[in-house]
Write an enzyme that holds these catalytic residues in place. Structure first.
Site, PDB file in Angstrom:
ATOM      1  N   GLU A  60       1.800   3.124   4.692  1.00 15.30           N
ATOM      2  CA  GLU A  60       1.074   3.993   5.291  1.00 15.30           C
ATOM      3  C   GLU A  60       1.632   4.627   6.223  1.00 15.30           C
ATOM      4  O   GLU A  60       1.471   6.071   6.440  1.00 15.30           O
ATOM      5  CB  GLU A  60      -0.157   3.233   5.712  1.00 15.30           C
ATOM      6  N   PRO A 263      12.999  -7.008  -2.122  1.00 15.62           N
ATOM      7  CA  PRO A 263      11.658  -7.432  -2.077  1.00 15.62           C
ATOM      8  C   PRO A 263      10.864  -6.662  -1.161  1.00 15.62           C
ATOM      9  O   PRO A 263      11.439  -5.827  -0.088  1.00 15.62           O
ATOM     10  CB  PRO A 263      11.926  -8.986  -1.489  1.00 15.62           C
ATOM     11  N   GLY A 305      14.564   0.078   5.514  1.00 21.04           N
ATOM     12  CA  GLY A 305      14.549   1.804   5.536  1.00 21.04           C
ATOM     13  C   GLY A 305      15.719   2.430   4.636  1.00 21.04           C
ATOM     14  O   GLY A 305      16.132   3.453   4.766  1.00 21.04           O
ATOM     15  N   GLU A 306      16.120   1.512   3.405  1.00 20.87           N
ATOM     16  CA  GLU A 306      16.933   2.264   2.566  1.00 20.87           C
ATOM     17  C   GLU A 306      16.279   2.227   1.150  1.00 20.87           C
ATOM     18  O   GLU A 306      17.201   2.397  -0.025  1.00 20.87           O
ATOM     19  CB  GLU A 306      18.248   1.035   2.518  1.00 20.87           C
ATOM     20  N   LEU A 331       4.718   4.250  -6.472  1.00 24.83           N
ATOM     21  CA  LEU A 331       5.892   4.808  -7.484  1.00 24.83           C
ATOM     22  C   LEU A 331       6.496   6.271  -7.110  1.00 24.83           C
ATOM     23  O   LEU A 331       7.320   6.441  -7.607  1.00 24.83           O
ATOM     24  CB  LEU A 331       5.698   4.639  -9.048  1.00 24.83           C
ATOM     25  N   ILE A 332       5.858   6.686  -6.135  1.00 24.08           N
ATOM     26  CA  ILE A 332       5.864   8.394  -6.015  1.00 24.08           C
ATOM     27  C   ILE A 332       7.277   8.358  -5.539  1.00 24.08           C
ATOM     28  O   ILE A 332       7.957   9.467  -5.833  1.00 24.08           O
ATOM     29  CB  ILE A 332       4.826   8.744  -5.045  1.00 24.08           C
ATOM     30  N   GLU A 333       7.869   7.484  -4.480  1.00 25.66           N
ATOM     31  CA  GLU A 333       9.267   7.652  -3.862  1.00 25.66           C
ATOM     32  C   GLU A 333      10.048   7.620  -5.175  1.00 25.66           C
ATOM     33  O   GLU A 333      11.253   8.432  -4.887  1.00 25.66           O
ATOM     34  CB  GLU A 333       9.411   6.591  -2.801  1.00 25.66           C
TER      35      GLU A 333
END
Length: 425
Positions: A60, A263, A305-306, A331-333
């Protein structure tokens, strides 16, 4: 009466909630920082005016990024407060915004805690991300004349049925919202049927997130180091899924394929590492800062963050949360990174995005883990089809942009009206 019973349950659970925070702090010490804020306890008063945005966790928070950036640009003299529930969400906020926004924990949904939060921060508007629906919060906003808005709203059929079991509490809560921006027409219909007024379909803010350049560059460096070695990414896996996916993929994939395993929750990194070790699969951990060699079968992404780097590296991605009835992960990223996607049968949390991606040719749905392994092996053997899916993924992500502008058009009049009223006092 239902809300009073709801509040009594919260009060009864307070000792357990506090114990849970200290339990989680064993692995994530941030949970015991500023713990008083969970009860609405602050010292002093915050400068005003403030725009309050609540984003519960990492997903979010990242989804809120384009909206927050737009608000910072549109209202440069107004403080933005970002509240969260999880330590990983707070860490993501620090990475994304640095000191440009104020950070605080979301108060637990107790009447006095929510009222104290509002008294301290004196927000012009309260913006809740996705499915943050809290009865006592909406009452506190109404009593303080703070408009509350739900943005990027989503509500699965399963969640709608759950809220529908408490119609009085749910309807009263939703009717206190000044506006609701839903992701899809289906989300809008469910929210409206439960009592939400003035629901507008604005799309999904996650399509507007600009992929950060640093992790993209990192993923490209990884790809250059690995050469043409195929990489299958298990992205944002949840508890129980790794034990299903790893042995099946190991048996089905070519011997030179690398399985990148990331994970969803950082507190499970060591647990998943132990699972891979028990399976006898050669592994390196990202935290060890050592690249896989030819003998490595599993590269464990135990860093934060990777995710964009992993999507940039991978030839295809299997999206976690969809292999057990957990609702699936975003799944957008992956699509925005041009990475072909395979999802499992359980995508009810992101039903429309998954369906649209499949129809666009950006993703495939597998019936189960064995079917996913067969699809993965077939795609690795078919570079032309993979390239077509990658192109479709990029086109799909680009075609659905624009939610930020539509959402801002909904929120901005509320903010300006409140600013005008504040200046008139």
């Amino acid at each position: 009466m239902t809300r009073y019973l709801y509040t009594l349950i919260w009060i009864a659970l307070l000792p357990l909630l506090l114990l849970r925070l200290f339990w989680r702090a064993r692995r994530e010490p941030a949970y015991t920082q500023d713990i008083r804020q969970r009860l609405g306890l602050y010292s002093g008063s915050a400068p005003s005016p403030t725009i309050w945005i609540h984003a519960v966790s990492v997903g979010e928070t990242r989804a809120a990024q384009p909206l927050i950036e737009a608000l910072l640009q549109r209202f440069p003299h107004v403080r933005v407060l970002l509240t969260q529930t999880t330590a990983t969400g707070r860490e993501a906020a620090r990475e994304l915004f640095g000191g440009r926004v104020a950070l605080a924990w979301m108060a637990w949904d107790l009447p006095w805690a929510q009222q104290a939060l509002i008294r301290h921060w004196r927000p012009l508007v309260a913006v809740m991300m996705e499915t943050e629906l809290w009865p006592n919060l909406t009452v506190a906003c109404r009593s303080s004349a703070v408009p509350i808005v739900l943005v990027n709203g989503r509500l699965s059929a399963r969640s709608a049925r759950g809220y529908g079991r408490l119609p009085g509490l749910t309807r009263a809560m939703l009717q206190r919202f000044a506006a609701v921006a839903a992701q899809t027409p289906e989300d809008a219909a469910r929210l409206a049927s439960l009592g939400a007024p003035a629901v507008t379909v604005c799309g999904n803010l996650k399509f507007d997130v600009e992929l950060p350049e640093a992790p993209r560059a990192l993923g490209l460096r990884w790809r250059a180091a690995l050469g043409d070695r195929p990489v299958v990414l298990l992205a944002s896996t949840r508890d129980g899924e790794e034990a299903l996916l790893l042995p099946t993929l190991h048996a089905a994939l070519p011997s030179n394929a690398l399985i990148a395993l990331v994970p969803r929750h950082p507190q499970r990194f060591d647990e998943v590492a132990a699972l891979v070790a028990r399976a006898g699969l050669p592994m390196v951990r990202r935290s060890g800062d050592v690249l896989p060699d030819a003998s490595t079968r599993v590269w464990l992404g135990d860093s934060m963050g990777e995710m964009v780097a992993w999507y940039t590296l991978a030839n295809l991605a299997l999206i976690g949360g969809s292999w057990l009835p957990l609702g699936g992960q975003n799944l957008i990223e992956s699509c925005a990174s041009g990475c072909p996607v395979i999802v499992g049968p359980h995508t009810f949390n992101f039903a429309q995005a998954a369906t649209d991606a499949i129809e666009a040719g950006a993703a495939l749905r597998a019936a189960d883990v064995a079917d996913a392994a067969a699809h993965s092996a077939a795609l690795l053997a078919d570079p032309i089809r993979r390239a077509a899916m990658a192109s479709s993924a990029l086109a799909f992500a680009h075609a659905h942009r624009g939610a930020t502008a539509r959402t801002l058009a909904l929120i901005e009049p509320l903010i300006r009206a409140r600013l005008a009223a504040t200046n008139d006092r």
